[in-house]
Design a protein around this motif. Structure first.
Motif, mmCIF file in Angstrom:
data_model
loop_
_atom_site.group_PDB
_atom_site.id
_atom_site.type_symbol
_atom_site.label_atom_id
_atom_site.label_comp_id
_atom_site.label_asym_id
_atom_site.label_seq_id
_atom_site.Cartn_x
_atom_site.Cartn_y
_atom_site.Cartn_z
ATOM 1 N N GLN A 192 0.823 -1.204 0.000
ATOM 2 C CA GLN A 192 0.000 0.000 0.000
ATOM 3 C C GLN A 192 0.861 1.259 0.000
ATOM 4 N N ALA A 193 1.940 1.233 0.778
ATOM 5 C CA ALA A 193 2.833 2.398 0.849
ATOM 6 C C ALA A 193 3.519 2.646 -0.490
ATOM 7 N N LEU A 195 2.417 1.767 -3.497
ATOM 8 C CA LEU A 195 1.402 2.251 -4.454
ATOM 9 C C LEU A 195 1.083 3.720 -4.205
ATOM 10 N N ARG A 196 0.963 4.098 -2.940
ATOM 11 C CA ARG A 196 0.671 5.508 -2.622
ATOM 12 C C ARG A 196 1.817 6.403 -3.068
ATOM 13 N N ALA A 197 3.058 5.982 -2.785
ATOM 14 C CA ALA A 197 4.220 6.802 -3.136
ATOM 15 C C ALA A 197 4.324 6.995 -4.643
ATOM 16 N N GLU A 198 4.071 5.948 -5.406
ATOM 17 C CA GLU A 198 4.171 6.078 -6.855
ATOM 18 C C GLU A 198 3.034 6.908 -7.428
ATOM 19 N N ALA A 199 1.858 6.840 -6.798
ATOM 20 C CA ALA A 199 0.741 7.652 -7.263
ATOM 21 C C ALA A 199 1.026 9.130 -7.012
ATOM 22 N N VAL A 200 1.617 9.433 -5.873
ATOM 23 C CA VAL A 200 1.927 10.821 -5.526
ATOM 24 C C VAL A 200 3.005 11.360 -6.454
#
Length: 202
Positions: A192-193, A195-200
């Motif tokens: 989850q971390a 995926l969030r980092a790459e989305a940001v």
């Protein structure tokens, strides 16, 4: 360490492993079309192959190819259990699985990204991919992860490439055990971390 990545690519796999291990690292985004990095370099000067992932080590060495990177990272912390001990039979099984994912799932899905490929050719590649999914379905119907009861670097890699199915209008729910596996791996905090980092940063 610096991980050179591009969103929605196989570089997600070592990104997940870095977070699973809690290792310090810097993410550097690569534009796949221009081959420029977010910090203004020509990515080909870092990895002449021109594709992610690439891991820049503290000693200046650059390691490429996802299966090699994830094993290197896991071996930095053997107690993590993300890869069996070097030289063991279990490690050979991990290498077998990483090669299967690379040659049959990753390479098998790659042609489907080609928008100019005729539908007849896409149908061929999809059907071939589905036979590989059937093998995974049988295995994951008996155990939670690819090597057995515990998560390994192979799971980070498989999760990454199977997640591309959404781009090909392939419903993974057709394979019950595989879809449950994807939810299981996808719920991990490190996943989850990442995926969030790459989305940001995308």
């Amino acid at each position: 360490m610096k991980l050179y990545y591009a969103p929605y690519t196989c570089s997600l796999s070592p990104h997940i492993v870095l977070r699973e291990l809690g290792l310090p690292f810097e993410l550097v985004r690569v534009d796949n079309k221009t081959k420029q990095t977010a910090d203004g370099r020509d990515f080909r000067s870092i990895n002449p192959k021109g594709y992610v992932a690439a891991l820049l080590l503290e000693n200046g060495q650059v390691l490429t190819e996802g299966p090699a990177i994830v094993q290197y990272l896991a071996d930095l912390q053997p107690a993590s259990g993300l890869a069996p001990q070097m030289g063991s039979w279990e490690r050979v099984r991990l290498q077998e699985m990483l090669n299967f994912i690379a040659s049959e799932i990753h390479a098998g899905a790659a042609p489907l990204f080609n928008g100019e490929l005729p539908e007849e050719a896409k149908a061929y590649f999809r059907e071939k991919l589905f036979t590989r999914f059937a093998l995974l379905e049988a295995k994951l119907g008996q155990q939670d992860y690819l090597l057995g009861a515990t998560f390994s670097v192979a799971d980070a890699y498989l999760f990454t490439v199977v997640s591309w199915c959404k781009f090909f209008a392939i419903d993974v729910n057709r394979w019950q055990a595989l879809s449950q596996y994807m939810r299981r791996v996808g719920s991990r905090p490190a996943v989850q971390a990442a995926l969030r980092a790459e989305a940001v940063q995308a």
